[in-house]
Design a protein around this motif. Structure first.
Motif, mmCIF file in Angstrom:
data_model
loop_
_atom_site.group_PDB
_atom_site.id
_atom_site.type_symbol
_atom_site.label_atom_id
_atom_site.label_comp_id
_atom_site.label_asym_id
_atom_site.label_seq_id
_atom_site.Cartn_x
_atom_site.Cartn_y
_atom_site.Cartn_z
ATOM 1 N N UNK A 1 38.336 32.214 50.746
ATOM 2 C CA UNK A 1 39.591 32.833 50.318
ATOM 3 C C UNK A 1 39.390 34.336 50.147
ATOM 4 N N UNK A 2 40.484 35.071 50.241
ATOM 5 C CA UNK A 2 40.513 36.465 49.804
ATOM 6 C C UNK A 2 41.275 36.491 48.487
ATOM 7 N N UNK A 3 40.573 36.821 47.433
ATOM 8 C CA UNK A 3 41.187 36.833 46.113
ATOM 9 C C UNK A 3 41.685 38.240 45.813
ATOM 10 N N UNK A 4 42.979 38.372 45.525
ATOM 11 C CA UNK A 4 43.606 39.679 45.390
ATOM 12 C C UNK A 4 43.756 40.101 43.935
ATOM 13 N N UNK A 5 44.133 39.180 43.052
ATOM 14 C CA UNK A 5 44.342 39.541 41.656
ATOM 15 C C UNK A 5 44.565 38.336 40.784
ATOM 16 N N UNK A 6 44.687 38.585 39.465
ATOM 17 C CA UNK A 6 44.923 37.510 38.500
ATOM 18 C C UNK A 6 45.836 38.023 37.404
ATOM 19 N N UNK B 1 53.452 35.827 41.340
ATOM 20 C CA UNK B 1 54.289 35.483 42.477
ATOM 21 C C UNK B 1 54.866 36.725 43.160
ATOM 22 N N UNK B 2 55.082 37.795 42.417
ATOM 23 C CA UNK B 2 55.529 39.041 43.038
ATOM 24 C C UNK B 2 54.459 39.589 43.975
ATOM 25 N N UNK B 3 53.213 39.568 43.515
ATOM 26 C CA UNK B 3 52.128 40.030 44.368
ATOM 27 C C UNK B 3 51.962 39.108 45.570
ATOM 28 N N UNK C 1 49.381 32.565 51.655
ATOM 29 C CA UNK C 1 48.999 32.995 50.314
ATOM 30 C C UNK C 1 49.452 31.950 49.308
ATOM 31 N N UNK C 2 48.686 31.795 48.250
ATOM 32 C CA UNK C 2 49.042 30.839 47.214
ATOM 33 C C UNK C 2 48.715 31.373 45.835
ATOM 34 N N UNK C 3 49.314 30.783 44.834
ATOM 35 C CA UNK C 3 49.038 31.114 43.441
ATOM 36 C C UNK C 3 48.475 29.866 42.782
ATOM 37 N N UNK C 4 47.286 29.976 42.229
ATOM 38 C CA UNK C 4 46.653 28.833 41.570
ATOM 39 C C UNK C 4 46.389 29.174 40.113
ATOM 40 N N UNK C 5 46.340 28.136 39.297
ATOM 41 C CA UNK C 5 46.173 28.307 37.852
ATOM 42 C C UNK C 5 44.776 27.888 37.431
ATOM 43 N N UNK D 1 45.951 35.009 42.649
ATOM 44 C CA UNK D 1 46.618 35.194 43.942
ATOM 45 C C UNK D 1 45.538 35.219 45.021
ATOM 46 N N UNK D 2 45.629 34.256 45.960
ATOM 47 C CA UNK D 2 44.600 34.123 46.985
ATOM 48 C C UNK D 2 45.234 33.970 48.367
ATOM 49 N N UNK D 3 44.650 34.654 49.323
ATOM 50 C CA UNK D 3 44.988 34.443 50.727
ATOM 51 C C UNK D 3 44.014 33.425 51.307
ATOM 52 N N UNK D 4 44.515 32.564 52.187
ATOM 53 C CA UNK D 4 43.646 31.576 52.797
ATOM 54 C C UNK D 4 44.137 30.162 52.508
#
Length: 330
Positions: free
Chosen positions: A259-264, A272-274, A284-288, A299-302
Motif C-alpha cells: 500500500x501507499x499510506x498517505x495520512x491518518x 474521506x476528503x483526502x 484508495x480506501x479508508x481503514x480504521x 488513507x491508503x492507495x492500493x
C-alpha cells in the motif's frame, strides 16, 4: 525467462538509482586494504532530493516496506560512519537509525531472516526503507529480483568494527541530538500523543515531542498481529553473533499486500476528503485502527501486486505535496 529478465532489469535500475542518490549524500572516496573501524554516529537532519531525513536513536523501530541492495558501485568506499563498505559482508544502509546498529531483516516473501550491521546511510529512493549489501540480499534470497517486501526490527547498537559482533545493550553513551531542520506541510491533523506512542524515525514533519504528527502515531499502528513474526532476539541472553556465518532463520512466508499510506486522521470526514483527492491517482480506501483506545482513520492507495506500481503511485502522491507518504506492507 521473461520473469527473470524483469527481475534483473529491476535490480539494475535499483542499483543505478541508488548509486546516483548515494553520490549526492557523501563522497566516493575509495580506500584500499582491509576494513577499518568507524565511529558511533547518529547525525544531523539532512535533505536529499527535497526530502528531509531525521536520524535518531529509536529502540522501538519496527517497520515494513520495500528493501533493496547495493554492491559494486560502493565496494571498498567509506561509509557514512567511516567504515569501509564491503559488499560481501552482512551490512546495510538505513536513512535514520544510528550507526553502527544491529537490525533483524526478514524477507516477508520467503520467510528468510538475518541480523545485519547498519553502517551507512541510504537508500534515498522513495518507498525504500533499507539498502542491504549484496551478501545480505543473497542470504535473504532477493539478489536477482533487486527488491523485496521486508520487515526491519532494531536490535541495538553494534560494537565498532573489529572484534566480535555482540547483541549490545540499547543504552549508548553520549548524547548526539539532531539540530532543528525545516518542516514541510502534510495532510494530517496535529494530534495530542497517545501515551507511550513513539513516532517514525524518518518522519518528515515531526513537530515538538509533546505533539507528534499523525504519521508518527501511525508508525506505532503497523499491524503485526496477523503477520508471521520474525524470530525473536533476547537482548539479555543473546550470545556473540558471527554475522558472516550466522544461520539464516526461516519462518513462514507472509508476503503481504503493498500500500501507499498517505495520512491518518481522528476525524472520519477528514480522511474521506483526502481519499477523494487521492482517487485520481488510483484505488484508495479508508481503514480504521485503534491505538491506546483512540480510533484513527488511515488513507491508503492500493493494494498493489507489483513494487513498480506502488512506486509510481507514491511518486504521484509526493508530487502532489504529501511528502510523508510511504510504502508499507500489510
Amino acid at each position: 525467462m521473461a520473469g527473470a529478465l524483469l527481475g534483473l532489469a529491476g535490480c539494475a535500475e535499483t542499483a543505478l538509482v541508488n548509486h546516483a542518490a548515494k553520490s549526492l549524500g557523501r563522497g566516493d572516496t575509495q580506500v584500499a586494504g582491509p576494513a577499518r573501524g568507524g565511529v558511533y554516529k547518529v547525525g544531523n537532519p539532512y535533505q536529499i532530493n527535497g526530502v528531509w531525513y531525521y536520524p535518531k536513536e529509536d529502540p522501538n523501530y519496527d517497520e515494513t516496506g520495500i528493501g533493496s541492495w547495493y554492491g559494486e558501485q560502493f565496494h571498498a568506499k567509506v561509509t557514512a560512519n567511516g567504515e569501509i563498505f564491503d559488499m560481501n559482508e552482512v551490512t546495510a544502509a538505513h536513512p535514520t537509525l544510528p550507526m553502527p546498529s544491529l537490525v533483524r531483516v526478514t524477507n516477508l516473501e520467503n520467510g528468510r531472516s538475518i541480523v545485519v550491521r547498519v553502517n551507512d546511510r541510504g537508500p534515498y529512493v522513495n518507498g525504500r526503507i533499507i539498502d542491504l549489501s549484496r551478501r545480505s540480499a543473497q542470504l535473504l534470497g532477493f539478489e536477482r529480483q533487486g527488491t523485496a517486501r521486508v520487515r526491519v526490527q532494531y536490535i541495538g547498537p553494534a560494537p565498532l568494527a573489529g572484534g566480535e559482533t555482540m547483541v549490545a545493550s540499547r543504552s549508548v553513551g553520549g548524547d548526539e541530538r539532531p539540530a532543528a531542520a525545516p518542516r514541510a506541510t502534510v495532510s494530517a491533523e496535529a494530534l495530542p500523543p497517545p501515551p507511550g506512542v513513539k513516532g517514525r524515525s524518518a518522519d518528515v514533519t515531526a513537530p515538538a515531542q509533546s505533539q507528534p504528527s499523525p504519521m508518527q502515531i501511525l508508525a506505532a499502528q503497523n499491524p503485526k498481529s496477523d503477520a508471521a513474526e520474525a524470530p525473536s532476539v533476547n537482548l539479555a541472553a543473546a550470545p556473540a553473533i558471527d554475522l558472516a556465518n550466522q544461520k539464516v532463520e526461516v519462518g513462514p512466508a507472509r508476503g503481504g499486500q503493498i500500500y501507499v499510506q498517505v495520512g491518518a486522521f481522528t476525524v472520519h470526514e477528514n480522511a474521506h476528503k483526502l481519499a477523494a483527492r487521492m482517487s485520481v491517482i488510483g484505488p484508495v480506501g479508508v481503514s480504521s485502527t485503534f491505538v491506546n483506545q483512540q480510533e484513527y482513520f488511515r488513507v491508503r492507495l492500493g493494494p498493489y501486486d507489483q513494487v513498480a506500481a506502488a512506486d509510481q503511485a507514491l511518486q504521484q502522491v509526493i508530487s502532489s505535496g504529501h511528502t510523508n507518504a510511504r510504502i508499507i506492507v500489510d
